[in-house]
Design a protein around this motif. Structure first.
Motif, mmCIF file in Angstrom:
data_model
loop_
_atom_site.group_PDB
_atom_site.id
_atom_site.type_symbol
_atom_site.label_atom_id
_atom_site.label_comp_id
_atom_site.label_asym_id
_atom_site.label_seq_id
_atom_site.Cartn_x
_atom_site.Cartn_y
_atom_site.Cartn_z
ATOM 1 N N ASP A 104 49.315 44.628 28.731
ATOM 2 C CA ASP A 104 47.848 44.572 28.760
ATOM 3 C C ASP A 104 47.376 43.190 29.176
ATOM 4 O OD1 ASP A 104 47.715 47.143 28.062
ATOM 5 O OD2 ASP A 104 46.958 46.845 26.020
ATOM 6 N N THR B 61 47.584 51.188 27.420
ATOM 7 C CA THR B 61 47.261 50.590 28.715
ATOM 8 C C THR B 61 46.615 51.633 29.640
ATOM 9 O OG1 THR B 61 49.235 49.253 28.406
ATOM 10 C CG2 THR B 61 48.193 49.153 30.561
ATOM 11 N N ARG C 244 42.911 51.659 29.185
ATOM 12 C CA ARG C 244 42.253 50.547 29.878
ATOM 13 C C ARG C 244 42.177 50.797 31.385
ATOM 14 N NH1 ARG C 244 42.242 45.291 27.358
ATOM 15 N NH2 ARG C 244 43.143 45.329 25.275
ATOM 16 N N ARG D 89 39.524 53.221 32.440
ATOM 17 C CA ARG D 89 38.205 52.612 32.447
ATOM 18 C C ARG D 89 37.957 51.821 33.738
ATOM 19 N NH1 ARG D 89 35.436 49.047 27.615
ATOM 20 N NH2 ARG D 89 33.423 48.796 28.641
ATOM 21 N N PHE E 91 36.630 46.112 32.679
ATOM 22 C CA PHE E 91 37.796 45.855 31.815
ATOM 23 C C PHE E 91 37.437 44.762 30.821
ATOM 24 C CE2 PHE E 91 38.083 42.631 35.029
ATOM 25 C CZ PHE E 91 38.663 41.542 34.402
#
Ligand SMILES: Nc1ncnc2c1ncn2[C@@H]1O[C@H](COP(=O)(O)OP(=O)(O)O)[C@@H](O)[C@H]1O
Ligand SMILES: [Mg+2]
Length: 422
Positions: free
Chosen positions: A79, A121, A124, A127, A134
């Motif tokens: 990440d 992950t 994320r 998104r 982010f």
């Protein structure tokens, strides 16, 4: 629009297979758009040139191109690598760091082995794909970025989705366009072409005359399965180029470099099964051996550097990536574990003796030829589950402490937690 031939030349792609041409054509077509592309195909088929073509033919070509191998980055840092982190967000985060999605703003990110991304992950990533937003690890500030994503995978994504290892919504978001590269065994016309190209490259590199295959050697070359695809073919061409004195290669010589006849492979003595039943077990063994060979080569390289430099910390600094690759996080080799697990699942019959050295892993001992009784395995699993549960309770769910107590890495513990659904 540049022609397929011109693109091949520019990116060093050899081959005339219709499916390969179609893949390149698709890459050319989608390049000017921002559509997300998923490149699929077995390992070693040449997936990596597709995102490069897409980037170079897009309006982003002056922006950054970052290739990330999702399978090679430890779960604990991925990440932060992708999205960055705030200073002090975890031990060792002494500086605020920009992640690839920030650095590549206006460019392209290639996510190789995307099927390996941890689920957190994946959230994320979804998104970013959906609205370009982010958040750095340890931050609450939403940031914007404009990145084109090309992903690649050699695993069956539908299976990963079924096993809940990959989010279905993310899969559909990533694979608006699917570009598939066929395996080498389905591109028979290209095999000799590629071999000749590699032979001439290696002749140049090693300053030796180019090797040439006799006709029956060509027939064997074309018939081989090439499970490692172009990477394997290139490897064979390199070995022969370096090792053979006689530069005209006979079928027998070529065969000695191909795994199915390889003398340095474990002998499989089969008393009860037909030849074909063994193919998958053998493939897994080959994979294990291939992986071991790769590690060995990396170790050789490292040893050479150590001998040349004599300064261990210099060598360590210079080779962080390699060291990470060989030793992984702590002391385990996941792909090896997985391959061995697969091997066990295949339940080797009683009368099969596979002669291969016993390989000891830090946590488990694997004996390839050993018969594992199902009940025994089950009760072992129960014990393991119990131990993990207790340890997690004792440490109030703190994985780091539990892993230390259990003598396994955090990553292994994480995998077990997922496996047992704790
Ligand atoms: N069509 C091709 N012509 C020449 N070399 C190729 C071709 N396809 C792949 N290669 C070479 O084969 C190796 C494996 O390719 P790579 O793109 O890394 O495979 P993948 O990512 O699918 O595992 C690389 O060294 C690459 O340069
Ligand atoms: Mg690759």
């Amino acid at each position: 629009m540049e022609s397929i031939q011109a693109i091949k030349q520019r990116f060093g792609i050899i081959g005339n297979d219709a499916k390969l041409n179609r893949a390149i054509e698709k890459a050319i077509q989608v390049a000017p758009t921002d559509i997300s592309v998923l490149v699929t195909g077995e390992s070693g088929v040449g997936k990596e040139s597709i995102p490069k073509i897409i980037h170079q033919l897009s309006h982003r070509k002056h922006g950054k191109y970052i290739a990330v191998n999702c399978g090679a980055i430890p779960e604990g840092t991925i990440d932060s690598e992708l999205f960055g982190h705030e200073k002090g967000s975890f031990t060792g985060a002494t500086q605020t760091r920009e992640g690839y999605f920030e650095v590549a703003d206006g460019g392209t990110i290639f996510l190789d082995e995307v099927g390996e991304l941890p689920l957190t992950t994946q959230v994320r990533l979804l998104r970013v794909l959906e609205n370009g937003e982010f958040i750095k690890v340890g931050s609450s500030k939403v940031q914007k970025t404009n990145v084109r994503i090309v992903a690649a995978t050699n695993v069956n994504m539908f299976e990963a989705i079924k096993k809940e290892k990959f989010r279905e919504d993310l899969y559909y978001r990533l694979s608006t366009v699917d570009i598939n590269i066929p395996p080498l065994r389905e591109r028979k016309e290209d095999i000799h072409l590629l071999f000749r190209k590699f032979a001439s490259d290696f002749a140049l590199k090693y300053k030796m005359p180019t090797i040439k295959l006799e006709d029956d050697a060509v027939a064997i070359l074309v018939k081989h399965r090439w499970n490692g695809n172009i990477r394997e073919l290139r490897n064979v061409a390199e070995q022969i180029s370096v090792l053979e004195q006689t530069r005209t290669i006979s079928a027998v010589t070529l065969q000695s470099y191909l795994p199915s006849q390889g003398s340095n492979l474990p002998a499989i003595i089969n008393t009860s099964k037909s030849e074909s039943d063994f193919s998958s077990e053998r493939e897994i063994l080959y994979k294990v051996l291939f992986d071991m060979k790769g590690d060995l080569n990396d170790l050789k390289k490292l040893t050479m550097e150590l001998m040349k430099s004599g300064n261990a910390s210099d060598v360590q600094k210079k080779n962080e990536g390699l060291i990470q690759k060989i030793y992984g996080d702590e002391d385990e080799d996941e792909s090896f574990d997985d391959a061995v697990e697969d091997l066990e699942v295949l339940s080797i019959p009683e009368k099969t003796i596979i002669e291969t050295p016993t390989i000891e892993n830090s946590q488990d001992k694997y004996h390839f030829a050993e018969e594992i009784e199902e009940e025994e395995t089950l009760s072992l699993q129960d014990k393991e589950l119990e131990l993990i549960k207790k340890s997690l309770e004792r440490h109030q769910g703190k994985r780091k402490l539990a892993a230390a107590e259990l003598g396994i890495s955090e990553r292994t513990l994480y995998r077990k937690i997922k496996q047992y659904d704790l």
